[in-house]
Scaffold this active site. Structure first.
Site, short mmCIF file in Angstrom:
data_model
loop_
_atom_site.label_atom_id
_atom_site.label_comp_id
_atom_site.label_asym_id
_atom_site.label_seq_id
_atom_site.Cartn_x
_atom_site.Cartn_y
_atom_site.Cartn_z
N LYS A 1 0.82 -1.22 0.00
CA LYS A 1 0.00 0.00 0.00
C LYS A 1 0.86 1.27 0.00
O LYS A 1 0.61 2.20 -0.78
CB LYS A 1 -0.95 -0.02 1.22
CG LYS A 1 -1.89 -1.21 1.26
CD LYS A 1 -2.89 -1.12 2.39
CE LYS A 1 -2.22 -1.12 3.75
NZ LYS A 1 -1.50 -2.40 4.04
N GLU B 1 -1.79 6.32 5.88
CA GLU B 1 -2.07 6.13 7.31
C GLU B 1 -2.06 7.47 8.05
O GLU B 1 -1.31 7.67 9.02
CB GLU B 1 -1.03 5.19 7.93
CG GLU B 1 -1.00 3.80 7.37
CD GLU B 1 -2.20 2.94 7.82
OE1 GLU B 1 -3.00 3.43 8.66
OE2 GLU B 1 -2.34 1.83 7.31
#
Length: 560
Positions: A361, A483
């Site tokens: 990711k 994140e």
């Protein structure tokens, strides 16, 4: 580097011309000595002495002026090297570090400093003066062939010492430089984990490892210094011995009435000037070897220098993102981190990238910004390849918050303004857009609060919210958040969710990498990435239902 040499060549030519004049003027003291001993003293002519002194004084004044100008030209040369190389070197270092290339460090800037020191120092002067040694020897030969032969043998002896110094010490010196850089880099990289070192009591272990590495470097340095000192001492001894030997040879020729006293003294003066640059070469050999190695490394690094080719300025993007057949493997590795990733987003759409850890990711987020280049495939923003787009032009249209947030030493406002000119209205607008305005006002000095090196004076959550404001500074059309809520509390998560909703209402394309369902509610599409491949992609409601069905099937299978 070729362009740099094109700029340096005229200055080097000027220095060569000045070296020519300077070395010709250095013949004057020898001629003066010869005339004084052979004509002035025997004839007891005061007028001749005054004329010789006046002419020699003018020549020495001109020599002083020429030497000063040459020194200033060398400083200009060194400054030019630094001015031309430092910006592209720094850009190449930053680009290499961003792409996590092996060996990316600030070593390139030290190489520029080493190169500048040689161009501005005595090493370059010695290189220009050394070719004049045969001229001085030829003049000595004209005085007397025997003295010319002696001078030639002396110069050859000094050249042999310089050659031996290079032959014996080159590989050892370059190896020492490499080991010193490795040890320095080890300490620098370890200091980034100083908190862990202290908390886990690892400092002594680090010290032991550093001492082991440093002991090897120290031993190599001692050997190299010992050899260097030996060569320098031998060179000085040889020079003095040569001076004494040539003086003795000249005295013998005077005693046998084969030469005059003036010839003897003039020969000694000329020989000293002939071997001086060779002695300087031996004395500056370490610096020259370091500069040669630095130039070699800079030549390799120059392949990553940004090109200054003119290109069409792209219009402001709307935010349409197209990812086609994206595959990526880390430099020096055969393992595929991403394989055949493809998806499309319309301008203003919001995407959540989810999946298990180590699924690729964060790598995908870096590829989407154009920081890393894919091995296969393209990432296009409004049809233009982001990897080929000029970073200076693309940067203002991109907002990016990496997983490991680091701020730059400066104030909060400096960081939000991306280290550019602080425009108060734009800085405050970005903070309000990120819902961080009240948080920043609560800091001791508000927007003028120093954050410290890497933002050390702020908490991880504060750093993350200021980094979000930095990402939203100006008018970004594509915002990528990796994140962004990993260090946020409940209020921080609410502020982040509101910021994402605000981006959607402004028509800004946004991509968020997350594990938390709170942010998924604010996206239009979801991409599930597993083992570097797209497992699912589509509207968020459909993907969530599919994931729930898969989870239910898994639970039923476990229960059975």
């Amino acid at each position: 580097m070729k362009k740099l040499w094109d700029e340096l060549r005229p200055l080097l030519l000027c220095i060569a011309v000045f070296s020519l004049v300077i070395n010709l003027l250095f013949l004057i003291p020898a001629i003066f000595t010869l005339q004084v001993f052979d004509r002035v003293i025997p004839s007891n002519s005061h007028e001749t002495l005054l004329v010789l002194m006046g002419g020699t004084g003018i020549a020495l004044g001109l020599l002083l002026l020429m030497d000063y100008i040459r020194h200033r030209l060398q400083n200009t040369l060194g400054n030019l090297v630094e001015e031309r190389l430092s910006p592209p070197v720094l850009q190449a270092i930053v680009a290499g570090a961003a792409r996590a290339l092996p060996g990316s460090s600030t070593e390139g800037l030290r190489d520029v400093a080493a190169l500048r020191a040689v161009f501005a120092g005595n090493g370059l002067t010695a290189l220009f003066d050394a070719p004049w040694a045969p001229i001085y020897i030829a003049v000595i030969w004209l005085f007397h062939p025997v003295l010319g032969i002696g001078a030639a043998l002396c110069a050859l002896g000094m050249l042999l010492l310089a050659w031996l110094n290079d032959r014996i010490g080159r590989s050892e010196m370059e190896g020492l430089q490499k080991e010193s850089r490795r040890v320095g880099h080890y300490v620098e990289s370890s200091m980034r984990n100083a908190e862990v070192l202290q908390a886990l009591g690892m400092t002594d272990n680090l010290l032991a490892r550093w001492r082991h590495f440093q002991a090897e470097v120290t031993l190599a340095q001692s050997k190299a210094s010992s050899k260097g000192a030996s060569f320098n001492a031998l060179t000085r001894f040889t020079r003095q011995a040569i001076q004494v030997g040539m003086m003795g040879l000249g005295a013998y020729l005077v005693l046998t009435q084969q030469a005059s006293a003036g010839v003897m003294i003039a020969t000694t003066v000329l020989l000293g000037k002939a071997i001086q640059p060779i002695e300087q070469l031996v004395g500056n050999w370490r610096m020259l070897v370091e500069a040669r190695a630095a130039y070699r490394r800079l030549s390799e690094l120059s392949r990553d220098f940004p090109t200054n080719e003119s290109h069409l300025t792209m219009p402001a993007p709307r935010g349409e993102l197209a990812v086609d057949g994206l595959s990526f493997r880390a430099p020096g590795s055969e393992r595929l981190i991403l394989g055949n990733v493809a998806f499309r987003l319309a301008a203003g759409e919001a995407l959540a990238i989810i999946g298990p850890s180590a699924g690729g990711k964060s790598t995908l987020a870096r590829l989407l910004t154009g920081i890393w280049r894919p091995n296969v495939g393209t990432v296009r923003l409004d049809g233009a390849d982001v990897a080929a787009w000029s970073r200076a032009e693309l940067g203002p249209w991109i907002g990016y918050v990496p997983q490991d947030v680091e701020l730059f030493d400066g104030t909060v406002a400096d960081n939000i303004a991306r280290l550019g000119e602080v425009r108060s209205d734009a800085v405050v607008a970005a903070a309000i857009r990120a819902n961080a305005h009240e948080l920043i006002l609560a800091l001791p000095k508000g927007y003028d609060t120093p954050v410290g090196e890497q933002g050390a004076r702020l908490s991880p959550g504060q750093r993350q919210r200021i980094a979000l404001a930095r990402a939203l500074y100006g008018n970004p059309r594509l915002v990528i958040l990796d994140e962004p809520n990993s260090n946020l509390d409940g209020l921080g998560e609410i502020a982040l969710a509101q910021a994402l909703a605000g981006l959607k209402s402004e028509g800004i394309t946004s991509i968020v990498v997350t594990h938390r369902p709170a942010l998924i509610a604010h996206v239009d599409k979801i991409l599930v990435l597993e083992a570097g491949r797209v497992k699912q992609f589509g509207p968020s409601a459909e993907v969530m239902k599919a994931m729930q069905r898969q989870a239910q099937v898994y639970v039923n299978e476990k229960a059975a």
